[in-house]
Design a protein around this motif. Structure first.
Motif, mmCIF file in Angstrom:
data_model
loop_
_atom_site.group_PDB
_atom_site.id
_atom_site.type_symbol
_atom_site.label_atom_id
_atom_site.label_comp_id
_atom_site.label_asym_id
_atom_site.label_seq_id
_atom_site.Cartn_x
_atom_site.Cartn_y
_atom_site.Cartn_z
ATOM 1 N N UNK A 169 1.059 -0.857 0.079
ATOM 2 C CA UNK A 169 0.001 0.427 -0.380
ATOM 3 C C UNK A 169 0.537 1.399 0.078
ATOM 4 N N UNK A 170 0.909 1.967 -1.212
ATOM 5 C CA UNK A 170 1.369 3.699 -1.047
ATOM 6 C C UNK A 170 -0.262 4.875 -1.057
ATOM 7 N N UNK A 171 0.557 5.429 -0.310
ATOM 8 C CA UNK A 171 -0.348 6.867 0.249
ATOM 9 C C UNK A 171 0.283 7.838 -0.235
ATOM 10 N N UNK A 172 -0.064 9.112 -0.767
ATOM 11 C CA UNK A 172 -0.295 9.975 -0.832
ATOM 12 C C UNK A 172 -1.517 11.291 -1.324
ATOM 13 N N UNK A 173 -1.479 11.802 -0.046
ATOM 14 C CA UNK A 173 -2.927 12.722 -0.044
ATOM 15 C C UNK A 173 -4.037 12.043 0.158
ATOM 16 N N UNK A 174 -4.322 11.250 1.133
ATOM 17 C CA UNK A 174 -5.274 10.580 1.003
ATOM 18 C C UNK A 174 -5.588 9.970 0.031
ATOM 19 N N UNK A 175 -4.985 9.135 -0.969
ATOM 20 C CA UNK A 175 -5.449 8.568 -2.111
ATOM 21 C C UNK A 175 -4.405 7.008 -1.608
ATOM 22 N N UNK A 176 -4.906 5.981 -2.051
ATOM 23 C CA UNK A 176 -4.108 5.058 -1.854
ATOM 24 C C UNK A 176 -3.878 3.941 -2.955
ATOM 25 N N UNK A 177 -2.802 3.669 -3.230
ATOM 26 C CA UNK A 177 -2.851 2.623 -4.313
ATOM 27 C C UNK A 177 -2.420 1.501 -4.209
ATOM 28 N N UNK A 217 -18.933 17.505 -17.215
ATOM 29 C CA UNK A 217 -17.860 16.530 -16.521
ATOM 30 C C UNK A 217 -16.879 17.927 -15.653
ATOM 31 N N UNK A 218 -16.587 17.159 -14.786
ATOM 32 C CA UNK A 218 -15.401 18.022 -14.021
ATOM 33 C C UNK A 218 -14.686 17.062 -12.730
ATOM 34 N N UNK A 219 -13.350 17.201 -11.927
ATOM 35 C CA UNK A 219 -12.264 16.494 -11.760
ATOM 36 C C UNK A 219 -12.961 16.408 -10.390
ATOM 37 N N UNK A 220 -13.186 15.290 -9.950
ATOM 38 C CA UNK A 220 -13.663 15.161 -8.715
ATOM 39 C C UNK A 220 -12.702 14.126 -8.218
ATOM 40 N N UNK A 221 -10.953 14.029 -8.481
ATOM 41 C CA UNK A 221 -10.448 13.669 -7.301
ATOM 42 C C UNK A 221 -9.030 14.571 -7.846
ATOM 43 N N UNK A 222 -7.462 14.499 -7.253
ATOM 44 C CA UNK A 222 -6.110 14.373 -6.882
ATOM 45 C C UNK A 222 -6.109 13.545 -9.042
ATOM 46 N N UNK A 223 -4.731 14.165 -9.315
ATOM 47 C CA UNK A 223 -3.995 13.434 -10.647
ATOM 48 C C UNK A 223 -3.445 13.256 -10.052
ATOM 49 N N UNK A 224 -3.339 12.154 -9.936
ATOM 50 C CA UNK A 224 -1.956 10.810 -8.761
ATOM 51 C C UNK A 224 -1.413 10.181 -10.570
ATOM 52 N N UNK A 225 -0.483 9.941 -10.069
ATOM 53 C CA UNK A 225 1.122 8.490 -10.934
ATOM 54 C C UNK A 225 1.855 8.029 -10.321
ATOM 55 N N UNK A 226 0.937 6.731 -10.914
ATOM 56 C CA UNK A 226 1.974 5.184 -10.275
ATOM 57 C C UNK A 226 2.178 4.186 -11.666
ATOM 58 N N UNK A 227 4.221 4.460 -11.115
ATOM 59 C CA UNK A 227 5.065 4.702 -12.527
ATOM 60 C C UNK A 227 5.719 3.227 -11.764
ATOM 61 N N UNK A 228 6.383 2.067 -12.360
ATOM 62 C CA UNK A 228 7.776 0.960 -12.667
ATOM 63 C C UNK A 228 8.257 1.535 -12.442
ATOM 64 N N UNK A 229 9.541 0.997 -11.936
ATOM 65 C CA UNK A 229 10.856 1.064 -12.759
ATOM 66 C C UNK A 229 12.017 0.123 -12.609
ATOM 67 N N UNK A 230 13.462 0.387 -13.438
ATOM 68 C CA UNK A 230 13.771 -0.892 -12.985
ATOM 69 C C UNK A 230 13.085 -2.073 -14.168
ATOM 70 N N UNK A 242 -6.905 1.619 -6.905
ATOM 71 C CA UNK A 242 -6.397 2.667 -6.309
ATOM 72 C C UNK A 242 -7.589 3.168 -5.107
ATOM 73 N N UNK A 243 -7.633 3.705 -4.823
ATOM 74 C CA UNK A 243 -8.447 4.015 -3.437
ATOM 75 C C UNK A 243 -8.168 6.127 -3.778
ATOM 76 N N UNK A 244 -9.259 6.713 -4.645
ATOM 77 C CA UNK A 244 -9.127 8.173 -5.231
ATOM 78 C C UNK A 244 -10.005 9.151 -4.191
ATOM 79 N N UNK A 245 -9.311 10.135 -3.390
ATOM 80 C CA UNK A 245 -9.849 10.733 -2.045
ATOM 81 C C UNK A 245 -10.818 11.743 -3.034
ATOM 82 N N UNK A 246 -11.989 12.617 -2.711
ATOM 83 C CA UNK A 246 -13.126 12.992 -3.471
ATOM 84 C C UNK A 246 -12.561 14.696 -3.017
ATOM 85 N N UNK A 247 -12.847 15.480 -3.835
ATOM 86 C CA UNK A 247 -11.794 16.861 -4.238
ATOM 87 C C UNK A 247 -13.219 17.676 -3.087
ATOM 88 N N UNK A 248 -14.741 17.242 -3.397
ATOM 89 C CA UNK A 248 -15.953 17.727 -3.528
ATOM 90 C C UNK A 248 -17.175 16.642 -2.820
#
Length: 595
Positions: A169-177, A217-230, A242-248
């Motif tokens: 589990x990785x988390x940024x700004x209440x958003x979880x992957x 349409x309206x943006x309902x969450x933050x924009x998040x990015x998930x990338x595999x390295x190596x 992805x659990x994306x937190x609502x902005x409104x």
């Protein structure tokens, strides 16, 4: 009947508006609108592939310099293979690029999002954050927080504890992957690293205006990015959540949609392919995706829908009933009348029969959308019946062509052309193959939210319009060949010869029928005005009436048969009457109709 042939130009030709423009379908047409920061010349004209939207025209050298610096930063960072910067330097670079990007967009004079600028920001931030990920053999966890960016990084190597959890589990700004990083590592020589990040303000650049939808349409969450390295193998062994937190706050009537940012050449937009929302409440939405990219949640709300015209609905119902009545009479006439042995009515009969069944099903089943399975079956059957009617129209033209070819050889007109079993095989087999292939390629193409017909998404409507256009074009070519071939032959014949008269009449009838059936459907492509909508409903619903008039009432033999039938009906004895001596000129066998 209602128009079914409206083409979604935006779906069938994604590049119709050119790059940096959004296409919106309208009834009978479409509109192209430049993205914020772009414009088309001359002012007031519509963007197109030949007149595309142009990039921001910077009114000052400072703006031009800022955009040039953004591109230069991106190129320098992307071309650096072993770059290593301290966190403070990364923070400063990101703040500078975000500010320059905001200035570029705001000074363009239109405000709002910019796909090009947002993509540059995204690539710069991903590259900078990836420099903090060491290629180690042991698990490594690190979080980053700057005024404009938050990131969470986790890595695992071959030397990982046996009790290490499979799901990370990785988390940024209440958003979880949630991802099975161990399974990814097993496919990548035992090592894997995931970078999960969110750049503040990225949603204002990659805004909801880049998501194609008929809804608002309206943006309902933050924009998040998930990338595999190596690893170059970015395929996932199992979906990622992805659990994306609502902005409104929550919306009762809105549709929550999980999307990812797709870049294909000059085309940049939000797409739903491979992602779907599985759970959504007032605070967050859980999205499951089969790939990694840049993600967000967009809220769709219905636009004001234009109300149906009650008069048009009433006209449609009356005209459909009239057309069905005459189609039924035509079918009965073709079945039970005694025809000249040289007339082959197979194509004509099955044309009328398929049209009768298609319009009857269209009338009673088009709006039965409460059951998705039944609606899909109705749409598939309508697809088959309408296609079959066009194939039978083509076969009738082909029969006429074979008749004319025989006429040029001074042959007697007989039951010309293909045998009945071949006609049946082609007339019903061809549309069956088209429908089968279409259902196999896109099963969800049958049925939509408001009617049981073909879905316009991904150009699926062309599984019907494509064959129809081909048949109409081939018919036009055949008629040109027929008329060209027939002219010298009939000219050399005496006008009083029965064969010449019959041939002229047959050509006229089939040509009139093809024009009526073809033009009626062509009207479906032009529904931009109320007059054209009424004209389409009236003309298209009266195809059966035209067939009955042209092939039945205009036929002398059929009219004589009708007289016999009416005479027989008038001579039916009433229950209380005693039999009267037969003094009529009709014999008893005149009331028996032969096939």
């Amino acid at each position: 009947m209602k128009s079914m042939a409206d083409i979604d130009e935006c779906e069938t030709d994604p590049g119709i508006c050119g790059p940096e423009a959004v296409c919106e379908n309208t009834v009978g047409s479409y509109t192209c609108t430049c993205y914020v920061g772009y414009s088309v010349s001359p002012e007031g004209s519509m963007a197109s592939a030949t007149n595309p939207c142009q990039g921001p025209s910077f009114s000052s050298s400072a703006q031009a310099l800022q955009m040039s610096m953004l591109n230069s930063i991106q190129q320098d960072i992307m071309n650096s293979t072993n770059i290593s910067l301290p966190l403070e330097a990364v923070s400063n670079i990101l703040e500078m690029t975000v500010n320059m990007s905001a200035n570029v967009v705001s000074n363009s004079g239109e405000g709002g999002g910019s796909a090009e600028v947002g993509s540059v920001l995204l690539k710069i931030s991903e590259k900078l954050v990836s420099t903090f990920v060491p290629h180690t053999q042991t698990p490594f966890n690190k979080t980053m927080k700057t005024p404009v960016l938050e990131a969470d990084i986790q890595t695992i190597g071959p030397e990982r504890p046996s009790n290490l959890t499979a799901v990370h589990l990785l988390a940024v700004k209440e958003n979880i992957v949630s991802i099975n990083l161990s399974a990814v590592a097993d496919k990548s020589n035992g090592s894997a690293a995931l970078m999960f990040m969110s750049l503040t303000g990225l949603d204002t650049f990659l805004s909801a205006q880049y998501f194609k939808s008929e809804n608002a349409t309206q943006m309902y969450s933050d924009v998040v990015s998930a990338t595999l390295l190596w690893t170059n193998n970015t395929g996932l062994p199992e979906p990622v959540n992805f659990t994306l937190h609502h902005k409104v706050g929550p919306s009762e009537n809105g549709l929550v949609t999980c999307v990812y940012w797709e870049e294909s050449g000059d085309v940049k937009h939000w797409s739903t392919e491979g992602c779907m929302a599985i759970v959504s409440d007032g605070n967050s939405t859980i999205c499951t995706c089969t790939h990694l990219s840049t993600f967000a949640v967009i809220l769709q709300t219905e636009k004001a829908v234009q109300k149906e015209d009650p008069l048009l609905e009433w006209v449609n119902l009356v005209c459909m009933c009239v057309g069905l009545t005459f189609l039924g009479l035509a079918v009965l006439t073709f079945l039970f009348c005694t025809w000249n042995p040289k007339v082959n009515n197979t194509a004509r009969l099955h044309l009328s029969l398929t049209l009768f069944l298609a319009y009857l099903l269209f009338l009673v089943g088009l709006n039965r959308t409460n059951n998705a399975l039944v609606c899909s079956a109705i749409a598939g059957l309508l697809h088959f019946l309408f296609l079959s009617s066009f194939v039978w129209m083509f076969l009738e033209t082909l029969q006429l062509f074979l008749l004319v070819r025989g006429l040029t050889k001074v042959q007697a007109i007989q039951k010309e052309g293909l045998k009945k079993r071949y006609l049946l095989l082609i007339g019903y087999g061809t549309p069956l193959v088209v429908v089968g292939v279409s259902a196999r390629v896109l099963p969800s193409g049958y049925g939509s939210g408001d009617k049981c017909w073909l879905n316009t998404e991904k150009g699926f409507i062309w599984s019907f319009l494509g064959p129809v256009c081909v048949i109409l074009c081939v018919n036009c070519v055949l008629f040109c060949v027929i008329l060209w071939t027939l002219q010298p032959t009939l000219t050399s014949m005496k006008s009083g010869i029965s064969q010449a008269k019959d041939t002229r009449l047959i050509v006229f009838k089939i040509l009139a029928q093809s024009i009526i059936l073809g033009c009626a459907w062509i009207l479906g492509f032009f529904q931009s005005s109320t007059l054209l909508q009424y004209l389409f409903v009236i003309v298209n619903s009266q195809q059966g009436t035209f067939i009955f008039i042209v092939h039945c009432l205009f036929n002398k033999e059929v009219r004589e048969e009708y007289v016999k039938w009416l005479a027989c009906l008038c001579r039916v004895e009433r229950p209380n009457e005693s039999p009267q001596p037969s003094v009529s000129t009709y014999s008893a066998r005149d009331c028996v109709v032969t096939d």
